[in-house]
Write an enzyme that holds these catalytic residues in place. Structure first.
Site, PDB file in Angstrom:
ATOM      1  N   ARG A  75     123.709  69.144  79.603  1.00 56.91           N
ATOM      2  CA  ARG A  75     124.523  69.409  80.602  1.00 56.91           C
ATOM      3  C   ARG A  75     126.183  69.193  80.291  1.00 56.91           C
ATOM      4  O   ARG A  75     126.591  68.112  80.025  1.00 56.91           O
ATOM      5  CB  ARG A  75     124.370  68.404  81.892  1.00 56.91           C
ATOM      6  CG  ARG A  75     124.979  68.571  82.967  1.00 56.91           C
ATOM      7  CD  ARG A  75     124.576  67.503  84.166  1.00 56.91           C
ATOM      8  NE  ARG A  75     124.777  66.304  83.646  1.00 56.91           N
ATOM      9  CZ  ARG A  75     124.810  64.999  84.717  1.00 56.91           C
ATOM     10  NH1 ARG A  75     124.548  65.434  86.096  1.00 56.91           N
ATOM     11  NH2 ARG A  75     124.831  63.985  84.127  1.00 56.91           N
ATOM     12  N   CYS A  84     120.217  64.100  71.435  1.00 58.30           N
ATOM     13  CA  CYS A  84     120.430  63.859  72.795  1.00 58.30           C
ATOM     14  C   CYS A  84     119.555  62.787  73.169  1.00 58.30           C
ATOM     15  O   CYS A  84     118.267  62.734  73.406  1.00 58.30           O
ATOM     16  CB  CYS A  84     120.346  64.866  73.730  1.00 58.30           C
ATOM     17  SG  CYS A  84     120.455  64.374  75.486  1.00 58.30           S
ATOM     18  N   GLY A  85     120.123  61.514  73.247  1.00 55.06           N
ATOM     19  CA  GLY A  85     119.257  60.430  73.161  1.00 55.06           C
ATOM     20  C   GLY A  85     118.590  60.270  74.843  1.00 55.06           C
ATOM     21  O   GLY A  85     117.518  59.829  74.709  1.00 55.06           O
ATOM     22  N   CYS A 120     124.768  58.333  78.270  1.00 55.91           N
ATOM     23  CA  CYS A 120     124.530  58.984  76.760  1.00 55.91           C
ATOM     24  C   CYS A 120     123.900  57.870  75.869  1.00 55.91           C
ATOM     25  O   CYS A 120     124.491  56.901  75.192  1.00 55.91           O
ATOM     26  CB  CYS A 120     126.120  59.375  76.226  1.00 55.91           C
ATOM     27  SG  CYS A 120     125.955  60.138  74.598  1.00 55.91           S
ATOM     28  N   GLY A 121     122.643  58.103  75.530  1.00 59.46           N
ATOM     29  CA  GLY A 121     121.964  57.339  74.529  1.00 59.46           C
ATOM     30  C   GLY A 121     122.448  57.170  73.143  1.00 59.46           C
ATOM     31  O   GLY A 121     122.561  56.028  72.768  1.00 59.46           O
TER      32      GLY A 121
END
Length: 285
Positions: free
Chosen positions: A216, A224-225, A77-78
């Protein structure tokens, strides 16, 4: 009473992609899928896109584990990586930090004006690395479409793994399909044995992309990184953009670079602290 000692948490976000962060370095936290869902529930829990648990690591400053709000653990998760890095900067009195994740080893640097840069490593393009359920010799475009067979609404996406699997459709109109409806079907498509993050990407210029993402297990999120990372690599790979570009998401902008020297992806963006608290007894872990 469940007998567990109170557990403090932080609520943070990166461009509106929000997290509940638990510190399990001094006291382990055993997280079940049901507990992750309960904490992430916006009506009866704390509410978040992802639950983040940091623990001790032999190779990095911390280990970071990630559960999405559907309750299953994911690799990367960025946006959360930037948030955890900022916690570490403050603790260490340093401008550098390292994070160990299931998706890879991350190196983070503190920038100016509250910005954080994360080296997300090199993208993987092999069909078996995405992974896909059948061979595709060229993952710059794969055979997948939505809509009438002779006039699909979206088609020929690029696929890439940046610690987790991503599928990017190149579009001129981000509203060409309702991603809230199409996202779940595409996420669970048989081509993606581990499911996939689904993005609609509009290339505005050689240095600018606008992105909408179905994450997802989390659904539509403000940012969303890893999707931004996947998109810059995929776009530059097929010559739609340069290796440096701004990626605009509903929550704001990320400065992206797919570095030519080592093929690593650098993501730079802001973080925010929302509030702190103690998990109530019914959410205790």
């Amino acid at each position: 009473m469940n007998g567990l000692a109170p557990r403090e948490f932080r609520k943070m976000n990166g461009l509106g992609n929000d997290f509940v962060v638990l510190d399990a370095r001094s006291r382990p936290a055993v997280i079940s899928d049901a507990q992750a869902r309960a904490i992430a529930d916006r009506k009866t829990g704390i509410g978040c896109d992802q639950l983040i648990v940091i623990g001790p690591s032999k190779t990095a400053d911390v280990q970071m584990r990630i559960w999405n709000n559907a309750g299953f653990e994911v690799e990367s998760c960025g946006n959360a990586s930037r948030c955890i890095a900022d916690i570490l900067f403050a603790e260490k009195g340093s401008s550098a930090a390292t994070i160990d994740t299931l998706g890879g080893f991350l190196v983070c640097e503190k920038g100016e004006n509250g910005m954080v840069t994360v080296d997300m490593g090199a993208p993987r393009f092999g069909w078996q690395d995405i992974p896909l359920s059948e061979p595709f010799p060229d993952t710059r475009h794969i055979e997948l479409q939505l809509g009438p067979i002779d006039a699909p609404l979206i088609h020929s996406p690029s696929v890439v793994n940046v610690g987790n699997p991503h599928c990017i459709f190149w579009v001129k109109d981000l509203d060409v399909v309702d991603l809230a409806k199409a996202g779940p079907m595409l996420e669970h498509h048989p081509l993606f044995p581990e499911r996939a993050n689904i993005s609609l990407a509009r290339v505005d210029a050689k240095d600018h992309i606008t992105l909408k993402v179905w994450e997802r297990g989390a659904g539509l999120t403000r940012a969303c990184g890893t999707a931004a990372c996947a998109t810059i690599a995929a776009a530059a790979r097929i010559k739609l953009t340069d290796r440096k570009a701004t990626v605009t998401l509903p929550g704001g902008d990320l400065a992206m670079e797919w570095r030519e020297a080592d093929d690593h992806i650098l993501m730079t963006g802001p973080i925010a602290y929302e509030f702190e608290g103690t998990l109530p007894a019914h959410l205790a872990v």
